[in-house]
Design an enzyme around this catalytic site. Structure first.
Site, PDB file in Angstrom:
ATOM      1  N   ASP A 150       0.859  -1.195   0.000  1.00  0.00           N
ATOM      2  CA  ASP A 150       0.000   0.000   0.000  1.00  0.00           C
ATOM      3  C   ASP A 150       0.892   1.242   0.000  1.00  0.00           C
ATOM      4  OD1 ASP A 150      -2.049   1.792   0.226  1.00  0.00           O
ATOM      5  OD2 ASP A 150      -2.466   1.388   2.342  1.00  0.00           O
ATOM      6  N   ASN A 152       0.773   4.388  -1.068  1.00  0.00           N
ATOM      7  CA  ASN A 152       0.350   5.731  -0.633  1.00  0.00           C
ATOM      8  C   ASN A 152      -0.371   5.732   0.715  1.00  0.00           C
ATOM      9  OD1 ASN A 152      -2.001   4.520  -1.340  1.00  0.00           O
ATOM     10  ND2 ASN A 152      -2.588   5.983  -2.953  1.00  0.00           N
ATOM     11  N   GLU A 161      -0.864  -1.910  -7.058  1.00  0.00           N
ATOM     12  CA  GLU A 161      -0.426  -2.321  -5.721  1.00  0.00           C
ATOM     13  C   GLU A 161      -0.674  -3.806  -5.500  1.00  0.00           C
ATOM     14  OE1 GLU A 161      -0.901   1.803  -3.116  1.00  0.00           O
ATOM     15  OE2 GLU A 161      -2.645   0.512  -3.418  1.00  0.00           O
ATOM     16  N   HIS A 307      32.236 -28.475  19.105  1.00  0.00           N
ATOM     17  CA  HIS A 307      33.688 -28.416  18.902  1.00  0.00           C
ATOM     18  C   HIS A 307      34.092 -26.953  18.710  1.00  0.00           C
ATOM     19  CE1 HIS A 307      37.255 -28.479  16.075  1.00  0.00           C
ATOM     20  NE2 HIS A 307      37.692 -29.236  17.051  1.00  0.00           N
ATOM     21  N   ASN A 308      35.265 -26.560  19.253  1.00  0.00           N
ATOM     22  CA  ASN A 308      35.703 -25.159  19.141  1.00  0.00           C
ATOM     23  C   ASN A 308      34.567 -24.204  19.488  1.00  0.00           C
ATOM     24  OD1 ASN A 308      38.214 -26.041  18.338  1.00  0.00           O
ATOM     25  ND2 ASN A 308      38.023 -25.412  16.202  1.00  0.00           N
ATOM     26  N   GLU A 337      33.679 -27.077  24.427  1.00  0.00           N
ATOM     27  CA  GLU A 337      35.130 -27.194  24.427  1.00  0.00           C
ATOM     28  C   GLU A 337      35.776 -25.876  24.828  1.00  0.00           C
ATOM     29  OE1 GLU A 337      38.752 -28.789  21.572  1.00  0.00           O
ATOM     30  OE2 GLU A 337      36.923 -28.048  20.622  1.00  0.00           O
ATOM     31  N   ASP A 339      39.559 -24.303  24.757  1.00  0.00           N
ATOM     32  CA  ASP A 339      40.938 -24.426  24.275  1.00  0.00           C
ATOM     33  C   ASP A 339      41.775 -23.390  25.031  1.00  0.00           C
ATOM     34  OD1 ASP A 339      43.087 -25.126  22.748  1.00  0.00           O
ATOM     35  OD2 ASP A 339      42.081 -24.905  20.825  1.00  0.00           O
ATOM     36  N   HIS A 352      41.855 -20.392  19.394  1.00  0.00           N
ATOM     37  CA  HIS A 352      42.401 -21.498  18.604  1.00  0.00           C
ATOM     38  C   HIS A 352      43.890 -21.228  18.425  1.00  0.00           C
ATOM     39  CE1 HIS A 352      41.629 -25.115  16.370  1.00  0.00           C
ATOM     40  NE2 HIS A 352      42.331 -24.670  15.339  1.00  0.00           N
ATOM     41  N   GLU A 386      40.992 -28.422  26.706  1.00  0.00           N
ATOM     42  CA  GLU A 386      42.216 -28.689  25.949  1.00  0.00           C
ATOM     43  C   GLU A 386      43.251 -27.737  26.539  1.00  0.00           C
ATOM     44  OE1 GLU A 386      43.661 -28.294  21.434  1.00  0.00           O
ATOM     45  OE2 GLU A 386      41.825 -29.460  21.679  1.00  0.00           O
ATOM     46  N   ILE A 651      11.091 -14.689  -8.092  1.00  0.00           N
ATOM     47  CA  ILE A 651      10.156 -15.648  -7.491  1.00  0.00           C
ATOM     48  C   ILE A 651      10.826 -17.025  -7.465  1.00  0.00           C
ATOM     49  CG2 ILE A 651       7.825 -16.619  -7.609  1.00  0.00           C
ATOM     50  CD1 ILE A 651       7.782 -13.602  -7.363  1.00  0.00           C
ATOM     51  N   ASP A 653      11.372 -21.161  -7.530  1.00  0.00           N
ATOM     52  CA  ASP A 653      10.879 -22.355  -8.231  1.00  0.00           C
ATOM     53  C   ASP A 653      11.109 -23.544  -7.293  1.00  0.00           C
ATOM     54  OD1 ASP A 653      10.545 -20.688 -10.444  1.00  0.00           O
ATOM     55  OD2 ASP A 653      12.526 -21.158 -11.246  1.00  0.00           O
ATOM     56  N   ASP A 708      17.533 -24.354  -9.684  1.00  0.00           N
ATOM     57  CA  ASP A 708      18.304 -23.547 -10.634  1.00  0.00           C
ATOM     58  C   ASP A 708      18.970 -24.498 -11.617  1.00  0.00           C
ATOM     59  OD1 ASP A 708      20.208 -21.927 -11.976  1.00  0.00           O
ATOM     60  OD2 ASP A 708      20.238 -20.538 -10.276  1.00  0.00           O
TER      61      ASP A 708
END
Length: 758
Positions: A150, A152, A161, A307-308, A337, A339, A352, A386, A651, A653, A708
């Site tokens: 909308d 306006n 619109e 992990h990490n 974890e 470290d 790390h 660790e 759009i 697919d 695609d």
């Protein structure tokens, strides 16, 4: 144009906190110690969008949706506010935490009362949004799109619109169809739609042919479904164990028409409302709560593991943050974890090692873990250390954990005598368990002899020392490699109770020489090799021990490995990079969606009981073979999001993939055709059949992609759950983003039937 999002629809029209948000106000936005600027923030009238001013050249005014907010934290509870503000502004601070990787919004109000009102108001709106069923969420989304169309702002909709609106909701229509739809609704011939005409247009838009067909089949009492009809539907189509009382209860809760409700009838609108509730969802509502036996030894469960954990991104130059721990814990991760390395000024840090990743203080991480560990699950959290620190900083690590975690930290066995098996998640509720190296055996805790050495050398953790070219045989034997040693402080060693790290030297050695609490960590390639070549031996090993699996060090992009083959071998702590969206994280979220999202899922009996002959690779005859035939019809989708929002005419697919992940014999994938230019209400009506051998280990993953022909398909949404947690019949499937967050308006509609194989 009225919206269901307004305050009165939320039941908050007289709420003082909400009124403050609607009026808006200036807040101090904090990005760094030197970047603190006043910005005006205001909740839009739809109560679903937040507006704020921006001083960027091309983005003067910006908005974000309330749906994008993960949580609101009062006080200096974000890493940014802790680092860039002083303690005296604590009661004026709050942070808006967004889903995914979007940066936190750190704000300071002019007073403590104003901060309280902003936090309370936002939390009330978020809570109300979560309470909306998917049909109401759908309406929100459509009304918001109408409002944007909308142009306006005259509360009317012209043909131009209307075309813009149809593009916004992801549906491609030719000009002729748009004109026909417009003319059908423009009863006043005024050239624009308003009031009841917009309502008529909306009704035409949300009409679902497939619901008409299902409803018409079971509604034998005139044009409405009687309570007997509804019970017939529940018993014969949904295959539920239902009674007449259950059918009456559904009518009382979801029927919108009072006259129908008085007759114990359900209209088509009430039926659609029911299908959008958790009772009509693919996921069994009973599994949303903890329903499994939680009194088994802890090694009898799959444990959600990271992990990490400290990383927000990759492991070469990514950002280390307490936020990463908070996000993982709020997803019910139960093993994180740490470290640990020597830091400046005598304070240990986490990062790390030997990379460009940023650093975070060890004590700040422990504080964050203490604060957020048990907000979504009350079951124990394992802190996997660790340790690369020198003795003095190790002692400080121990001191920080003891002082910050307090009585929640497990510092001795639960038993008064030397235990012979693990305690259960139930017994360990609310406790922290340290995993790391230990100087001596656990029975030293009960010994009356002298305390022994204060420090000694131990080999490094396997993850730190593992060489990438190591080879294993079917017993797990590894070629001897020289491992570096570190000195271990007794203070840190003494905190390791049920998870003492030891090097793995083969299944026979572990069986004969290792205590139950001595556990090994395996690099992914070594673990996968053992699972494929010695699956039954690995399962028997995991009946008495814990095993932790971690990604190869070569995964510098923090990518993930497939956890399914390791779960098949009974491995409990299969650690993944939570910070990396991937199919593997979808599977992890699916595995731990059941049992109340507690982070603990009881392994099947054939992975727990001694003497089992189960091997996921060979599938000899046994109690694990419970052959099922899984029939699925992919019927339709609703309101799939646009992937390229900047292009008005972009759009999707869509096509749907259905995947089974489990033992190799069950792993399979099938897909529908793609449907051109319709993301709003595509319909497939395509049927697939899967033959399942070991249903207790199978996961079902739905994947909706934008087709695609020239490049890889783009992800629209996904959803994963255990096969044993799905409901039969006509079901709605929620869709999640790649980060695992719900896409509020989108979903699939399917028909499922899981039957014993003939």
């Amino acid at each position: 144009m009225e919206s269901n999002g307004k305050a009165e629809k939320h039941g908050l029209e007289r709420d003082a906190d909400l009124q403050l948000l609607l009026v808006g106000g200036e807040l101090l936005k904090v990005r760094s110690s030197s970047w603190k600027k006043n910005r005006f923030y205001k909740l839009q009238e739809d109560c679903t969008t937040m507006w704020h001013e921006s001083h960027r050249t091309f983005k003067r005014n910006q908005t974000f949706s309330i749906d994008e907010i993960e949580s609101v934290r009062k006080g200096r509870q974000s890493e940014g506010l802790q680092k860039h503000t002083e303690a005296h502004v604590e009661d004026r601070c709050f942070s808006i935490i967004f889903k995914g990787r979007r940066r936190n919004l750190d704000l300071i109000a002019t007073s403590a009362e104003e901060a309280r009102q902003w936090v309370n108001g936002l939390e009330k709106i978020i809570s109300n949004m979560k309470k909306l069923n998917s049909q109401q969420t759908s309406e929100h989304w459509i009304f918001n799109c109408m409002r944007k169309a909308d142009k306006n702002k005259d509360n009317k909709m012209t043909l131009k619109e209307l075309k813009h609106f149809l593009h916004q909701i992801n549906i491609e229509v030719d000009d002729m169809y748009a004109e026909v739809l417009f003319a059908k609704c423009d009863k006043s011939n005024s050239g624009s739609l308003e009031g009841p005409e917009i309502k008529h247009f909306y009704d035409l838009l949300i009409y679902r042919e497939e619901i008409d067909v299902i409803y018409g089949k079971y509604a034998t009492t005139g044009e409405q479904m009687s309570v007997k009809d509804l019970l017939n539907f529940l018993l014969n189509e949904q295959r539920e164990v239902a009674t007449m009382e259950d059918a009456v209860s559904l009518i009382e809760r979801y029927e919108l028409d009072d006259s129908a409700k008085q007759k114990n009838h359900m209209t088509k609108d009430g039926f659609l409302m029911y299908l959008h509730q958790e009772e009509g969802s693919i996921f069994n509502p009973a599994h949303k709560e903890v329903f499994q036996d939680m009194s088994q030894p802890i090694n009898h469960y799959f444990i959600s593991s990271s992990h990490n954990t400290y990383l927000m991104e990759d492991q070469l130059k990514g950002h280390s943050s307490t936020e990463a721990y908070i996000k993982a814990l709020m997803k019910s991760c139960r093993c994180v974890e740490l470290d640990c390395w020597d830091g400046a000024h005598g304070e240990p840090i986490i990062y790390h090692g030997h990379t460009l990743t940023s650093k975070v203080l060890f004590k700040d991480v422990i504080k964050a873990i203490k604060e957020y560990a048990f907000k979504t699950s009350e079951y124990p959290v394992i802190l996997s250390l660790e340790n690369h620190c020198t003795l003095e900083q190790q002692k400080l690590m121990a001191k920080h954990m003891i002082s910050i975690l307090g009585s929640a930290l497990l510092t001795s066995p639960l038993e008064d005598q030397m235990p012979t098996a693990f305690p259960s998640p139930q017994e360990l509720k609310g406790r922290f368990i340290i995993k790391g190296k230990r100087l001596n055996k656990l029975d030293a805790v009960f010994s009356n002899t002298s305390p022994g050495v204060e420090e000694d050398c131990v080999s490094e953790e396997d993850e730190a020392a593992e060489t990438s070219n190591s080879k294993t045989d079917t017993n797990g034997q590894k070629a001897k490699a020289k491992k570096s040693k570190i000195k271990l402080a007794k203070q840190l060693s003494d905190l390791v109770i049920y998870c003492k790290s030891v090097h793995f030297s083969g299944f026979e050695h572990a069986k004969d020489k290792q205590a139950f609490y001595e556990m090994s960590s395996f690099k992914e390639s070594k673990a996968v090799n053992l699972a494929e070549t010695a699956g039954n031996a690995f399962i028997h090993h995991n009946m008495t021990k814990l095993s932790r699996i971690y990604p190869a060090g070569s995964r510098t992009d923090s990518s993930n490995y497939n956890p399914v083959s390791l779960w098949n071998a009974g491995c409990q702590i299969v650690a993944l990079n939570f910070q990396t969206p991937s199919k593997e994280m979808d599977l992890n979220q699916g595995r731990f969606r059941s049992n109340g999202v507690s982070g603990y899922v009881l392994k099947p009996g054939f992975q727990r009981y001694p003497g089992t002959e189960f091997d996921p690779m060979t599938l000899t005859k046994g109690p694990w073979l419970k052959r099922k035939t899984f029939h699925i019809m992919v019927i339709s989708a609703q309101q799939l999001p646009k992937l390229n929002k900047d292009k008005c005419k972009s759009i999707v697919d869509p096509l749907v993939k259905v995947e089974i992940d489990g033992v190799p014999a069950d792993t399979c994938s099938k897909e529908t055709r793609s449907i051109e230019n319709n993301g709003f209400n595509p319909m497939w009506n395509e049927t697939f059949q899967f033959d399942i051998q070991v249903p207790e280990l199978a996961l079902v993953r739905f994947l909706v992609e934008d087709y695609d022909s020239t490049s890889q398909n783009d992800l629209i949404g996904q959803y994963c759950l255990p096969l044993t947690s799905l409901q039969n019949g006509y079901r709605h499937v929620p869709l999640l983003t790649k980060h695992g967050d719900v896409i509020p308006s989108a979903g699939l509609f399917v028909h499922l039937m899981l039957l014993d194989a003939k």
